[in-house]
Structure formats: structure tokens, C-alpha cells
Motif scaffolding. Sequence first.
Motif, short mmCIF file in Angstrom:
data_model
loop_
_atom_site.label_atom_id
_atom_site.label_comp_id
_atom_site.label_asym_id
_atom_site.label_seq_id
_atom_site.Cartn_x
_atom_site.Cartn_y
_atom_site.Cartn_z
N ASP A 15 -1.90 4.03 0.07
CA ASP A 15 -2.94 4.12 -0.97
C ASP A 15 -3.78 5.38 -0.83
O ASP A 15 -4.93 5.43 -1.27
N HIS A 30 -6.23 -18.25 -3.88
CA HIS A 30 -5.56 -18.82 -5.05
C HIS A 30 -6.41 -18.54 -6.27
O HIS A 30 -7.62 -18.54 -6.21
N HIS A 37 -14.69 -5.47 -1.71
CA HIS A 37 -13.80 -5.70 -0.58
C HIS A 37 -12.56 -6.48 -0.99
O HIS A 37 -12.48 -7.01 -2.09
N PHE A 38 -11.62 -6.49 -0.09
CA PHE A 38 -10.35 -7.16 -0.33
C PHE A 38 -10.59 -8.64 -0.57
O PHE A 38 -11.41 -9.27 0.09
N LEU A 39 -9.85 -9.20 -1.50
CA LEU A 39 -10.01 -10.62 -1.82
C LEU A 39 -8.63 -11.27 -1.92
O LEU A 39 -7.80 -10.85 -2.73
N CYS A 40 -8.40 -12.27 -1.08
CA CYS A 40 -7.12 -12.98 -1.07
C CYS A 40 -7.40 -14.46 -1.28
O CYS A 40 -8.08 -15.08 -0.45
N PHE A 83 0.86 -1.18 0.00
CA PHE A 83 0.00 0.00 0.00
C PHE A 83 0.90 1.23 0.00
O PHE A 83 1.05 1.90 1.01
N ALA A 135 -4.41 -10.91 -4.11
CA ALA A 135 -4.72 -10.29 -2.81
C ALA A 135 -4.84 -8.79 -3.04
O ALA A 135 -3.85 -8.08 -3.06
N PRO A 167 -1.69 -16.79 -6.56
CA PRO A 167 -2.66 -16.10 -5.68
C PRO A 167 -2.84 -14.63 -6.01
O PRO A 167 -1.93 -13.97 -6.52
#
Lengths: 737, 232
Positions: free
Chosen positions: B58, B117, B112-115, B54, B144, B142
Motif C-alpha cells: 500500500d 461482521h 484505523h483498521f476495522l475488521c 496490501f 477488514a 465481513p
Amino acid sequence: MTFERAVEFSGLSKNEIQLIEKLLERKPTVEELGVFGALWSEHCGYKNTKPMLKKLPTTGRHIIQGPGENAGVVGFDDYAIVFKIESHNHPSAVEPYEGAATGVGGILRDIFAMGAMPIAMVDSLRFGRRDSKRTRYLVGGVIAGISDYGNRVGVPTVAGELVFEDSYEGNPLVNVMCVGLAKKDGICKATAIGEGNLLFYYGSKTGRDGLGGATFASAELSSEGEDKRPSVQVGDAFTEKLILEATLELIDKKLVVGVQDMGAAGITSSSCEMAARGNSTIELDIDKVPAREQNMSAYEFLLSESQERMLATVEPKMLNKVIEVINKYELDHAVIGKVASPVTDNPRVIVREHGKTVVDLPLRPLVHDVPLYVRDMIRPEYLDQVKKIPDYKIPSYKQVLLELLSDPNIASKEWVYERYDHHVQTNLLAEPVMAGGAMLRVKGTTKGIAISTDGNGRYTYLDPYTGGMQAVAEACRNISCMGAEPYGITNCLNFGNPEKPMPYYQMVKAIEGMGEACRKLEAPVTGGNASLYNETDGEPILPTIVVGAVGVIDDYNLSMFNGFKKAGDKIAMLGTNKNEIGGSLFLTKYAGKVIGECPSLDIDTEVRLQKLIRALIAQQRVHSVQDISDGGLAVAVSECAVNSKRLGASLDLQDDIPLDALLFGETQSRILISYPANDKANLDVLKELCVSYDIPLTEIGEVTADRKIVIRVKGKTLIDAGIDDAVKSYNTRYIEE
Amino acid sequence: MPKLKFGVIVFPGTNCDRDAFWVIEEVLYKDVRYVWHTESDIDDLDVVIIPGGFSYGDHLRAGAIARFSPVMKSVVKHADSGKPVLGICNGFQVLAEAGMIRGAFLRNKIVHFLCRHQHLKVVTADSPFTAKYHKGQIVRIPIAHAEGNFFLEGDDMKYALDHDLIAFQYCDAGGNVDDTTNPNGASLSIAGIFNDKKNVLGMMPHPERASETEMGSVDGRGLFESIAEWVG
């Protein structure tokens, strides 16, 4: 600020004020009242819990640092694992996003203040009714807060608990654990020592936020004629990341004598605790503190809980180099005081505002002579009343299984984990759903660090002593089931009002139980915190000890997870099925309340079981390992199947106990294993090991390729569920998006 | 032959720098050093990696402030001279903000944040970054991020397609590229895209998180090996 108001906001009792006046032989100043109020609070002074905490085991062969520093430390080889868990319950109830975020920030600072790189976060979260709007609001806010803060700092959130139970409706629990890694010789203590050394402030500026909570701050501010404003602390993860890097660089370059973060009670607690550890007098010039707002008083500076601030002890000759590092990260900084004496028996804290002394107190009584409260133990009557289980109705066993798998307490937490950056730092060895905890590699070695949190308010409510033991047993069992040896624990003590007999009894007994389990499992306590007064409308939460355990495995390549590996493998259970349905998630769901007798726990058996499973994993005798916990045997075997992504299971149980308890009871000290079917030599050794550890091994079935979970009892089929249905139930998302 | 040297750019707030460094040094066995954002002399470097994180918190927009960092002038020069630059995740966003690749970013469609594979399709093997893969190969690397919704339209889209500039697309295990396998709403499911000269690659997935067996996938290693072979 009048004296009377300062008394009110200090939270001190009349007796405590009298004690202070006697001690000082004068009336304390307003500022001194603030300082006493902070350091004699439960949070800093442990006045209700210290008598019990003193009895806990805190030393052992792996322990480098027990309670008393920013965090506890255990060691292996040249490495130190620094870890601690802390609660942020009340802030999260008021403002879930910032409450959770600042909880993450606070515990991170405890870890990196000791010179350790934070490598993992684990969250233990408890919320109220599954179907209430408030619960959904709190869950959404808390998870977003953890996600935004942790992701930005770059510390992976790798495991945790998410529990829904009605008693937490008004009072959610947000317990956050952080684990860090350092070299043993790189650990920094939180001490202020060495006459002439400087007290160096760095990080964010100090504002009026967090001054003892919303009520206080708004009343205070309006009385001063200023605008009312929200007094909730606000986190800034970007600044946190910068002070993390700056702190590690300062410690790595050996530029500082000691470091502490400014957590609860900000400058007051950090400076006083550091000076008390160094047995040295300190002097603070409060005007030097970088201020975010104008006209702040000494009182406000002393008690502000503005986030992302650190205090370091610095030798004058190092100051320029320290400032160079801080400037690199573009952080605010100031020398705000000095160590004003050599090591002494009577260290003091002196605070000046515009040259005038506003605080002049002896540190010993402030930090060490906190008044302690030991109350009478009155066994609450409810403990007998809850034993009788009422009639309850259930659907078919297959339906029960699917309902339990989709219950948010059991269902996959993927919908949570995917919002946390759990891959950053590239150490996590399996996805978070695959184990009761997490296994992280230690780069450049074969060692792995296992982490788990566990607690069970249901059990602790039904039997505080056993519940306290069980929290430790299960946290350590999760560690052992991955193949690692538990090295130590940290804990959050979440209870109701200790001034009332029931919560007090629960707390004392649960802590006793916890201590006993720690002793037997050789997992000493390295610290933690206490969160008391968790009540809504006079009703306390279920008494909840959350235990965070860490362990070490010699070769992480051997670490074990719960998914079945191969069709045809045999499935066996280590331990004994018992007629124990009380306190189970099953009973709570279908009887509608937490009731029955808490599952028993024989801690000696537990110790042998954990040694056995570690031996089996170290010798590579098993293909999968799963401890049996919430939802019992039927849920445990289903999780192994679901997490294999493709395999099923067929069990035939022979026990003579009621079926509800056999399938869904939560009898302790049981582990499911799978192992190769046709390797007789392997099985012989496996059986020998079970005999030598005196743990029963029962072959109960096999891993199948037909994508079904079939459970028979004495040949009669009770559950026959397709894997796809199980997966669908297990993947139920509490919050859809 | 002079030894190949990588540089990993570190802005305040970057948090995947150590992971990239580790893979270059311990998996690829190449020379690597960190480059603090105030540095401007990076002439010693053959390859520049702008890692994830970030940068500057950010603030404003992901990558929006980092592009004004002193080091970015040198990174642009480095790219102009034909040397490779790899921007991962936030690094991709920095490349877009700096105008080093075509396109821009929006918030994820799910906000929203997505983490997790993620399967990717290798769209072209004709580049210094993907030579070790084959066209159409499905890899697992992956992701993220919260802001991976890469946006490309009109002439830029046409140019990218005409010149084979798309490196990776999101897909499922079977290689299906469509809305249901697109985790963030990116145009054409674009997960990675080259500049016009194909010596700059911006990608949302994290190849440094998929370069060792311990991490559950080694599919990202080919990317680093491709760069090393091309430069070396």
C-alpha cells in the motif's frame, strides 16, 4: 571502537571477560567481544534460566521438536504445528509502535523459517495503571503496531490477553505468540552443515539499527562523528510478507539445507547457532553483506538488528534456483560465507573483513558453554506479609458485578480485535470474545487447532510455585474447554532482575511450578524465551509467566464456546467453590493492592477436570462451556449470558462460604456448563462421567429468556442485573474512538 | 461446454489470494489458478478476481502501484471484452486506481483498521454478480480495511444512481442505511459498485470470508454462484 568500549557494550562481566581470555589464551578482538556479548546474553544463552529450564519436561507423544530450534513443533496426522512465544518488552516500552510491530515480525520469522505457514498470532499484553496517560499511549501504540504489521502480512491475530496492573507501569509486557502449520515432512531445520555449502543472505539490507539499544548507538555514532539517529529497529511488514512467501517457496521446493531468521544479535546469532547445530566450521566474508549505509564496520554488521533478514544454507548446485525464487520477490541477497568443514568436534566461526580475520572462535564454548548462574534461594519476607487481607469496602454486589464487567481486564476486547484482521485465512471458528482462546480449522480435514495464552502475575507474586502451575493449568483449561487436547506449551518468562534475591526466588519457584503442571497435564515445553530485568526504579514487575498452549480436536464441528445456547438449559458447575478471595481481581480492585493467599491448585484434580470436560464435549453432552477465572463465578456466568447475545441466567447457590469469595473468588479448577434440561439420559451419562473422573457436579441454575442475570444464595437474591446493563458494562471500550 | 476458469491475481503483498482460491476450488468446485503480477497472458480465464491484501505494501496509496503491474493491462483487456472482474477490498482499490470503476478512496472516517461482521443491503439483483440475491436483501459479509471510505460525487454519483450501478450498501441488521450504520464514511454507504457495463464489481466486504458455515455466514457464496451461472 576501542577495546574498553567493546567491553562496556558487550554487557559481559569482568569474570566473564577473564573466562573468555582464558579460553582463547589471548585477548579477544573487539568483534569477538561483540559476538560473545550477544551469545552469552540471557536472550541467546539463557545464563540465568538454563539450570531451571533443563528440568522442564520437553518430550512426549505429540512432540516433534522440543526447545533448541527456531520454534517448537507438535504433530497430528501428517501435520506439524509450529509455535513459539517471544517477548518484546523493552523495545515496546521505548517505542511502543515499532517495538510491538518488530515483535510480531520476529516471531513470524521463527515460524516460517521452519517451513510452516503462520496461521495465527496471539498477543499477551500487560500494561500499568488503567488511568495513566502513559498507559493509554503505550496501549494505543502497541495495538497499532501489532495491527499494522500483522494485517499487512496477512496472519490473523485471533486471541490474547490484555491485562492492566500497576506493577507494569514502567515496564509493559508485550509477549507475542505465533502458530504455524506445515506438513511433517516439510519441516526445515536451522542448521549449517555440509562442507562447501554456501551461507545465503536474503531480505532487507543491513543498517546500523538496533545496535544494542538507544544509548549505545547514539554514543557510538557521535563518537564516529556521524549524525545521531534513532536506533530503534523499524519493521517493514511488506518485506516480511515477501520473505515469508520466498522462504516457504524455498523450503517447499527443497532448495535449502537450513534456514534461520536474523533476530536478536542478527548475523552473529543466526550464523553461530546454525553452525553449532550442524557441528561445522563456518567462514563469513562480512563485506559481502548487503549494506544499507556506507562505511559499516564488521562490528556493526555482526551486531545489527535490522529487521526482515534471513540466512540459509544452500548447496552450490542449488544456488541459481534459489536466486530465481528470491528475484521473483525482488529481495536483496548475497552469498556471505560458506560451511568450511565437515562435521567436527571443534567447529569454529571465522569472520573476515577486507580479507583480514576479525573473529576466529571455537563455537562450542560460544554456544554451549555459556556461563550459568545458580544463586542462593532466599525466601522473600513479603510472601508472609501479603497473606493478611486488610479491610475493604465494596458497593452492592450488583454494582460490583457491573464494575468488574467494565474493568478493562475483563471487559470485551472487541475494541482491540476489530483492529486486527482476525478473519484472514478463513480458519477462525468463532469470534475472539467467545472463548478463552481461539479454535482454527485445518482446511481439508476435520481437525481443529486450539490456541490459548495465559499468565497471572497476581497469583505468581503471592505464591510463585502455584502461580507457575496455574499459568499452565489455565492455558490448558482454555484449550480443554473448547474440546481440544493440549499438545504442548511455549512460554515467556517475564521477571525482574535475577541478580536480586526476590526476583530470583520468584523465577525459580514459578518455573518449578510450571514444570510440574506441564508434566501432569502432559503438555511439554517446546521452547520460549526469558525476559529478565523487567524493573522500574528498582521495583520489579509482578513475576509473570505467560504460557502459550496449543491443542488439537478431532472434529472441529464439536468445538465448544462460552455463549449460552437455549433458554431452559440447566447450568451446572464442575469443581468446588472454596473460600479463596486472595489474589482475585475483585480484591485487587477493592483492597487497592495485590494481596491475600493465592488460590490453591491441586494439579491432579485439574488433570481429571480437563479430561472430563473434553469427554463431555466429545460426546456432545453440553451446550456451552466456560472456565471460571478473573472475576469468579458471577463474572463467568455473566459472560456466558452476554456472549449468547440474548439469554439470561438464574442461579441459586447453596455453599457455606463468605459471599465475596463465593461470587468473585478465583478458586481454580472450576468450569461452568449448560446442558439440555429435559434429556434425562444425557444427564445420567453426564453425572456418571463426573463420578468416573471424580469431579463434583453441582446444578446451580438455568438459562433464562427474561434478559436478566439473577444470582441467589440459599434463596436470597444478591444480584439482579438486566442483560442490557451487563452488555453495556462488558462493552466498555478502554480507548474510545 | 468448456470448463469455467477463474484466475486469482497475486501482487507482492496480496494476502487474501489463498482464501479466494479456496472458495472457488472447494466451495464452488470450479477451476482456478493464481496469476502472478508479471504475467500478461490471461486469455485462458473466464473470471478474474483481484483479492484483498496490501499490494506493494500500500505504498503511496492503496492500490496505486498495483495498477501499473503488467497483469493489469491484461485485466483491463479482459474487462473490455465483457468478461467479469471482481475486486475485493484492496482489489476494489486497485480497480478504482486503474479507473475501471467510477470513484476513489479516502481513509476510514475513524482512521484505523476495522475488521468485523457487517450487514449489507443488496441494492440491485440485476447484475452478473448479484443475480442470486434479491433486491433489498440483507446479507452479512465481513469487512477488514483501513481505507474503505469510497468517494463518489457530482456527475459520477448521478450516473451511478441513474444506471443502477450500486451493488451493496452498508446497513444494520434491520436494513437501515445511514451514517450510524456506515463503518467508514463511504459516499451513500456504498460497499460495492459496478462499472458502467456491470461486468466489473469492486467491493470492500469479503465474500470469500462468508461462503462456508464454519465462517459464521454463507451470505457471500451467492456472489460467486451468480458469476458462475452468468458465465457458465
